[in-house]
Structure formats: C-alpha cells, structure tokens
Motif scaffolding. Structure first.
Motif: not given
Length: 333
Positions: A16, A36, A38, A45, A50
C-alpha cells in the motif's frame, strides 16, 4: 497544466505504501480521480473503482497518472504496455518518478504519434539560487519525520486546512511529486542539484506578510541514510520558526533499510531543532503528528495520550482527528 480528471495507475505496486502518490490524490483531491487501474499482482488499493482504460475514457479521464512511488523511482517494463496503450487511446501521461517519461523512447514516440503530452512532475523548471541564509519576513513551519513516508505531507495539508478554518493566513508549499500533483505547484526538491536544494526552499518560501505561515511539506528523515540530505536542505533553506515531529509507530525498521531501527521522536526533535537553530535561533518544536492508520481507535487514543505525556506537546493524528490543536500551537507563536 495537467488535465483532470485522472485515472490513477497503481501498476503492480508491492504494498500500500508504494502507491502513496495515488493515495495522496485520492485523499486530498478525490474530485480529480475517476478510478484506479491495477495490474495483476497489485497489492495496493486506494479505494476507487477499478476501471479499464476504455471505461476510464468513457468516464471522462484525460490523464493517466503514475500513482506509484517505488524505490529508485523507475518505470517498470511491465508497465509499458499499459502506458503505450493509454497514449493510443488519447490519454496524457503524468509521472513524478525519477525515471522520466521523456527519457523513454517508446513512450515519447507513442505520444508524438498520438498527439498526447508527457508530464514529468519531477523536473525542476526554475534555475534556483544558492541559499544565502538571509532572514525572510513571514513565518514558516516544517514537518520532520522519524522515517520516510510517515505522514509529513498529510500533516502539512491538514495543518493548512486547519489554519484556514481558524481564519489564519497560510499556504501549503509542496516539495515532492505527490504534493505538486495535488496542488499544481511546488519544488521537486529531490530532483534539484544538491548545491541548490536549500536555495530552492528559500525560493519556494519567500518574504511574506508578517502573519502569513508557509506550511512546508517535509521529505525524507535526518536519520534515513538514503535521504537525509533533502531533509537538511529543507531545515536550513526553510528557516522554520516551528517544527512538527511526524512518526508512524508500527514500523519495525526504516523504510527500505531492514538493518536500521527507527529513531525515537525525542532524538529527531533534538537533532532537527539543533540544526534548525543554525538558520533560525528562535525555532521551536510545537507538536507531534502520529500516523495511526494501523492502530484501532482505542489504541490510537492511548498511544497519543502516552506520547503527549512523554513529549509535553500536543500529539494528534491530523488525518484522523484534524490538525486544529497543531494550528492552535502555531497561533501562539
């Protein structure tokens, strides 16, 4: 100007803390981030949705921001496929890594073909002077830490917010890539040539009104053998009237240095104040900022009370509780 909103790229962040750039934007400018991105294996996170590149584009994202601050600041080859695809879909790219986007030939070529812009935030765009140590008008406070990534930027941002709520005159002064991406201006201090670092801080915090406070974002730690130089430049160039000691209590060792134990808050206070008095003999330590994110509410309250009793200074988690008590301490100076 870097166009907003952003899609925050977390890549394959190993933990993180490695995604602190994205986390900072998420916490302080949430309106600027639509989601975001990933990659497989990502262990960070920041609590946003996402999104694929296509979904982010549909949501209005204009810039893919590299939200990862890995050790050494390198652009991973594993990221290249995503970054090049993003350029092809009409995203600009922004990064605060030491490894510049502009130094990657394939990214430069893709940006030129697609008419997109590469923003390297960690590139000084001013010819900074050598520090002269002359006393400046106005007041300054600097966050100094027991380690890297313990909450110095969050402390400064929360303090600036608290100062403004109290009707006080203050400005947050960004000195790192995340702060610059959040506020839109500042000095990428660790990318400045060493002889000019203290001068860059003088440039960033010039003469001001007598009641104006510059809230200077701290960097590194005097006790971190990798990054102590940038901290000392902030202390001498900033000529702070006040210091706030920042600490994260659950660290088993210094960030990236498994053989080094974090120093005590008292040790940091003693050393930082001694060095600060070289440039400003009137400097004082006025408060303690504790990053309690890994503690429960009860644990945090107990730890803060213990620190306050031991240090004889207000001890708060400014992100969890607000920084009003730190602002009140500055108001007394």
């Amino acid at each position: 100007m870097i166009e907003t909103p952003y899609l925050l790229f977390l890549g394959d962040a190993p933990d993180q803390l490695a995604a602190k750039v994205a986390q900072g934007i998420r916490d302080w400018r949430p309106e600027n981030a639509v989601g975001q991105f990933r990659m497989p294996g990502c262990k960070a996170d920041v609590g946003l949705k996402d999104l694929t590149l296509a979904e982010a584009k549909e949501a209005g994202a204009k810039t893919l921001v590299v939200g990862v601050a890995n050790r050494g600041g390198v652009i991973s080859q594993a990221w290249k496929e995503v970054l090049i695809e993003a350029l092809g879909m009409g995203f600009d790219l922004a990064s605060g890594l030491h490894n510049l986007l502009a130094d990657e030939g394939d990214l430069v070529a893709a940006s030129q073909v697609n008419g997109q812009t590469l923003h390297d935030v960690r590139v000084p765009n001013v010819q900074y002077p050598i520090a002269d140590g002359k006393k400046r008008t106005g007041k300054r406070v600097l966050a100094v830490g027991t380690d890297c990534s313990v909450g110095k930027m969050y402390t400064a941002l929360a303090l600036d917010e608290a100062m403004r709520k109290r009707g006080l005159n203050s400005t947050f002064r960004a000195t790192g890539q995340t702060g610059i991406l959040i506020t839109g201006s500042g000095v990428p201090l660790d990318a400045v040539i060493a002889d000019f670092m203290a001068g860059a801080v003088e440039y960033l915090t010039p003469d001001n009104d007598a009641d104006h406070w510059d809230i200077i974002e701290g960097q590194g730690s005097l006790f971190h053998v990798s990054y102590s130089g940038v901290t000392l430049a902030l202390i001498h160039g900033g000529q702070p009237d006040a210091l706030i000691i920042c600490h994260e209590p659950t660290r088993p060792h210094m960030r990236g240095l498994p053989d080094y134990t974090p120093p005590s808050m008292q040790a940091v206070s003693d050393v930082a104040l001694t060095l600060a008095k070289v440039a400003n003999p009137a400097c004082q330590v006025v408060g303690i900022s504790i990053n309690t994110q890994h503690l429960s509410e009860a644990e945090a309250e107990a730890y803060l009370a213990k620190v306050e009793a031991e240090m004889g200074l207000p001890a708060v988690d400014p992100f969890r509780q607000g920084a009003d008590r730190l602002a009140a301490a500055l108001e007394m100076l």
